[in-house]
Design a protein around this motif. Structure first.
Motif, PDB file in Angstrom:
ATOM      1  N   ASP A   1       0.887  -1.391   0.035  1.00 40.10           N
ATOM      2  CA  ASP A   1       0.116  -0.205   0.009  1.00 40.10           C
ATOM      3  C   ASP A   1       1.043   1.298   0.054  1.00 40.10           C
ATOM      4  N   TRP A   2       2.281   1.080  -0.276  1.00 42.31           N
ATOM      5  CA  TRP A   2       3.005   2.266  -0.547  1.00 42.31           C
ATOM      6  C   TRP A   2       3.199   2.482  -1.955  1.00 42.31           C
ATOM      7  N   LYS A   3       2.911   4.046  -2.028  1.00 44.29           N
ATOM      8  CA  LYS A   3       3.434   4.510  -3.598  1.00 44.29           C
ATOM      9  C   LYS A   3       4.597   5.373  -3.404  1.00 44.29           C
ATOM     10  N   LEU A   4       5.729   4.834  -3.874  1.00 47.12           N
ATOM     11  CA  LEU A   4       7.009   5.646  -4.096  1.00 47.12           C
ATOM     12  C   LEU A   4       6.910   6.551  -5.297  1.00 47.12           C
ATOM     13  N   GLN A   5       7.174   7.856  -5.225  1.00 49.73           N
ATOM     14  CA  GLN A   5       7.195   8.599  -6.245  1.00 49.73           C
ATOM     15  C   GLN A   5       8.420   9.569  -6.193  1.00 49.73           C
ATOM     16  N   ILE A   6       9.066   9.684  -7.418  1.00 44.57           N
ATOM     17  CA  ILE A   6      10.630  10.287  -7.372  1.00 44.57           C
ATOM     18  C   ILE A   6      10.313  11.353  -8.434  1.00 44.57           C
ATOM     19  N   ALA A   7      10.487  12.781  -7.961  1.00 46.54           N
ATOM     20  CA  ALA A   7      10.630  13.861  -8.916  1.00 46.54           C
ATOM     21  C   ALA A   7      11.910  14.213  -9.024  1.00 46.54           C
ATOM     22  N   GLY A   8      12.697  14.490 -10.343  1.00 50.37           N
ATOM     23  CA  GLY A   8      13.998  14.820 -10.506  1.00 50.37           C
ATOM     24  C   GLY A   8      14.801  13.407 -10.815  1.00 50.37           C
ATOM     25  N   LEU A   9      15.919  13.926 -10.878  1.00 50.85           N
ATOM     26  CA  LEU A   9      16.988  12.841 -11.275  1.00 50.85           C
ATOM     27  C   LEU A   9      18.440  12.865 -10.545  1.00 50.85           C
ATOM     28  N   SER A  10      18.536  11.937  -9.692  1.00 49.87           N
ATOM     29  CA  SER A  10      19.687  11.964  -8.792  1.00 49.87           C
ATOM     30  C   SER A  10      20.995  10.733  -9.279  1.00 49.87           C
ATOM     31  N   ALA A  11      21.981  11.134  -8.726  1.00 47.32           N
ATOM     32  CA  ALA A  11      23.293  10.351  -9.147  1.00 47.32           C
ATOM     33  C   ALA A  11      23.441   9.529  -7.730  1.00 47.32           C
TER      34      ALA A  11
ATOM     35  N   VAL B   1      13.371  14.551  -5.377  1.00 46.01           N
ATOM     36  CA  VAL B   1      12.637  14.391  -4.052  1.00 46.01           C
ATOM     37  C   VAL B   1      12.096  13.127  -3.994  1.00 46.01           C
ATOM     38  N   GLU B   2      12.281  12.265  -3.117  1.00 44.92           N
ATOM     39  CA  GLU B   2      11.466  10.924  -3.039  1.00 44.92           C
ATOM     40  C   GLU B   2      10.336  10.817  -1.857  1.00 44.92           C
ATOM     41  N   THR B   3       9.104  10.525  -2.243  1.00 47.61           N
ATOM     42  CA  THR B   3       8.168  10.540  -1.159  1.00 47.61           C
ATOM     43  C   THR B   3       7.358   9.251  -1.385  1.00 47.61           C
ATOM     44  N   ILE B   4       6.759   8.963  -0.143  1.00 45.28           N
ATOM     45  CA  ILE B   4       5.599   7.607  -0.100  1.00 45.28           C
ATOM     46  C   ILE B   4       4.389   8.208   0.262  1.00 45.28           C
ATOM     47  N   ASN B   5       3.448   8.138  -0.560  1.00 40.45           N
ATOM     48  CA  ASN B   5       2.170   8.312  -0.320  1.00 40.45           C
ATOM     49  C   ASN B   5       1.767   9.932   0.000  1.00 40.45           C
ATOM     50  N   ASN B   6       2.555  10.795  -0.793  1.00 45.86           N
ATOM     51  CA  ASN B   6       2.731  12.168  -0.719  1.00 45.86           C
ATOM     52  C   ASN B   6       2.501  12.911  -1.953  1.00 45.86           C
ATOM     53  N   ALA B   7       1.317  12.697  -2.745  1.00 40.00           N
ATOM     54  CA  ALA B   7       1.296  13.090  -3.791  1.00 40.00           C
ATOM     55  C   ALA B   7       1.525  14.696  -4.003  1.00 40.00           C
ATOM     56  N   LYS B   8       1.088  15.387  -3.018  1.00 41.26           N
ATOM     57  CA  LYS B   8       1.099  16.876  -2.787  1.00 41.26           C
ATOM     58  C   LYS B   8       2.594  17.221  -3.052  1.00 41.26           C
ATOM     59  N   THR B   9       3.619  16.656  -2.318  1.00 37.43           N
ATOM     60  CA  THR B   9       4.843  16.950  -2.251  1.00 37.43           C
ATOM     61  C   THR B   9       5.663  16.900  -3.655  1.00 37.43           C
ATOM     62  N   HIS B  10       5.100  15.661  -3.980  1.00 38.66           N
ATOM     63  CA  HIS B  10       5.505  15.231  -5.467  1.00 38.66           C
ATOM     64  C   HIS B  10       5.095  16.123  -6.649  1.00 38.66           C
ATOM     65  N   MET B  11       3.941  16.565  -6.707  1.00 42.29           N
ATOM     66  CA  MET B  11       3.684  17.408  -7.594  1.00 42.29           C
ATOM     67  C   MET B  11       4.247  18.658  -7.524  1.00 42.29           C
ATOM     68  N   GLN B  12       4.374  19.151  -6.114  1.00 41.61           N
ATOM     69  CA  GLN B  12       5.019  20.515  -5.811  1.00 41.61           C
ATOM     70  C   GLN B  12       6.498  20.708  -6.403  1.00 41.61           C
ATOM     71  N   THR B  13       7.166  19.358  -6.359  1.00 43.00           N
ATOM     72  CA  THR B  13       8.520  19.419  -6.653  1.00 43.00           C
ATOM     73  C   THR B  13       8.698  19.257  -8.066  1.00 43.00           C
ATOM     74  N   ARG B  14       7.637  18.673  -8.803  1.00 43.30           N
ATOM     75  CA  ARG B  14       7.920  18.673 -10.455  1.00 43.30           C
ATOM     76  C   ARG B  14       7.484  19.819 -10.685  1.00 43.30           C
ATOM     77  N   LYS B  15       6.784  20.612 -10.296  1.00 47.77           N
ATOM     78  CA  LYS B  15       6.184  22.037 -10.911  1.00 47.77           C
ATOM     79  C   LYS B  15       7.466  22.946 -10.391  1.00 47.77           C
ATOM     80  N   ARG B  16       8.070  22.865  -9.414  1.00 51.65           N
ATOM     81  CA  ARG B  16       9.179  23.859  -9.086  1.00 51.65           C
ATOM     82  C   ARG B  16      10.518  23.760  -9.717  1.00 51.65           C
ATOM     83  N   LEU B  17      10.964  22.274  -9.852  1.00 50.42           N
ATOM     84  CA  LEU B  17      12.143  21.901 -10.621  1.00 50.42           C
ATOM     85  C   LEU B  17      11.771  22.134 -12.289  1.00 50.42           C
ATOM     86  N   GLY B  18      10.441  22.174 -12.647  1.00 46.83           N
ATOM     87  CA  GLY B  18      10.407  22.760 -13.854  1.00 46.83           C
ATOM     88  C   GLY B  18      10.495  24.025 -14.324  1.00 46.83           C
TER      89      GLY B  18
END
Length: 389
Positions: free
Chosen positions: A319-329, A353-370
């Motif tokens: 029941d965990w959704k891992l989401q990653i916005a951006g690209l790390s080394a 930014v890596e999140t679990i079950n936190n779509a809000k932070t994930h989407m905020q990160t994608r928007k800001r990095l863009g």
């Protein structure tokens, strides 16, 4: 006009055909796929499909779509070679002429030198997933070679269905290529909590009828072994045609190869990362579809913008959704917020930014990095609140 030929009928190849029509292209479009049948989604194969068995839910477009859109779909056809001088693609006795060629050949499962590896099952195609569903219809002792997304997604589903599961990962942590050490540990705890046996730093050395054998001499009893040890890009067609290949088909920021009549997209393409300039290859549906849209705009509208989308990835495990916005080394620094979000930094720059079950932070990160680079200092001053910078 010979039109446009697309080799590879996965999600990226199909999106290229769709986007060409959406952009107003009126010429011939031929979409060639090696698998039989209509194009389908691959990500659900290791998740929802193993539970439901609903193959129709995977279909990206019905058969009527291709006729209505005037797209010629040739499935079950293997392309043998490209004649760049003659601008033709050869598939057995068939020859397809092109004005522009798009390579969307994707990847295939890596087959490491493991004794008896032919006994292991794959999870790459719909046929692979059907075989696994049939096997899982009765109680099984399952062993998984590889602790990446696919292996762990399968492990979570198999445990949820009541099977015994053991995972062998050659690296010293799970998903080491794509997530931080902190996130690796959290997912290790998750799988331990599910009752999965996880063997880290444990390379698989052999597969027999009833066991998976590890390099340290131990063995794991197994009725079924899944091979999920990574993939390799399908570059042979491009290489034999004389195109540059380096862990993928080499393209520029516009996704053009060294031949101005040939583009490449998705999992098989190596392109300059817009944030760092380093050559990257992304195994991501998002990247493949974004690539396809960019190529269509360039071919139809003459758009010269380079690829600049923010990469993002996801994995569903239990029941965990891992989401990653951006690209790390792998060597990037980390900072962990109180809610568990992991911020990764390349020097002073936020890389992901890596999140679990936190779509809000994930989407905020994608928007800001863009919008451009985000500094470590700015995030620290904002207490790692990405919405505040």
């Amino acid at each position: 006009m010979a039109g446009i030929v697309i080799v590879g009928a996965g999600q990226g190849g199909l999106q290229a055909a769709i986007s060409l029509r959406q952009e107003g292209y009126e010429g011939t479009i031929t979409l060639i796929g090696a698998e039989d049948g209509l194009p389908y989604q691959r990500p659900p194969l290791s998740k929802a499909y193993l539970k439901s068995g609903d193959a129709e839910a995977l279909r990206l477009r019905p058969e009527t779509f291709f006729e209505k859109s005037d797209i010629t779909l040739r499935s079950g056809l293997w392309v043998d070679r490209i004649d760049r001088a003659g601008r033709t693609v050869h598939a057995g006795a068939e020859v397809f002429a092109y004005d522009h060629l798009i390579l969307a050949t994707g990847t295939r499962n890596l087959r490491p030198p493991i004794d008896g590896v032919e006994r292991a099952l794959d999870l790459r195609t719909l046929d692979d997933a059907k075989k696994l569903r049939e096997v899982l219809s009765t109680p099984q002792r399952c062993a998984v070679i590889g602790g990446g997304f696919i292996g762990l997604e399968f492990a979570a589903v198999a445990r949820g269905l009541g099977h015994e599961v053991a995972v062998a990962e050659a690296a010293d942590r799970l998903m080491a290529r794509v997530v931080s050490p902190e996130m690796s540990q959290r997912f290790l705890d998750l799988h331990h909590g599910l009752g999965t046996a996880v063997h880290l730093g444990a390379a698989a050395q052999g597969v027999t009828r009833d066991a998976m054998h590890l390099a340290d001499g131990s063995e794991v009893a197994a009725d079924v072994v899944l091979l999920a040890a990574g993939v390799r890009p399908n570059t042979e067609l491009a290489a034999e045609a004389g195109l540059a290949v380096d862990n993928g088909v080499v393209v520029d920021a516009q996704l053009l190869t060294g031949d101005p009549a040939i583009s490449a997209l998705g999992d098989c393409a190596v392109f300059p990362d817009p944030a760092t300039g380093r050559a990257v290859r992304l195994e991501s549906v998002q990247a493949a579809t974004d690539h396809a849209r960019l190529i269509a705009r360039r071919l139809v509208k003459g758009d010269s913008d380079g690829y600049g989308a923010v990469p993002w990835f996801w994995s569903d495990q239990a029941d965990w959704k891992l989401q990653i916005a951006g690209l790390s080394a792998p060597g990037d620094d980390t900072a962990v917020r109180a809610d568990g979000a992991v911020f990764r930094f390349a020097g002073d720059r936020l890389s992901s930014v890596e999140t679990i079950n936190n779509a809000k932070t994930h989407m905020q990160t994608r928007k800001r990095l863009g919008q451009g680079p985000v500094s470590r200092a700015a995030l620290k001053a904002a207490d790692l609140d990405i919405a505040a910078v």
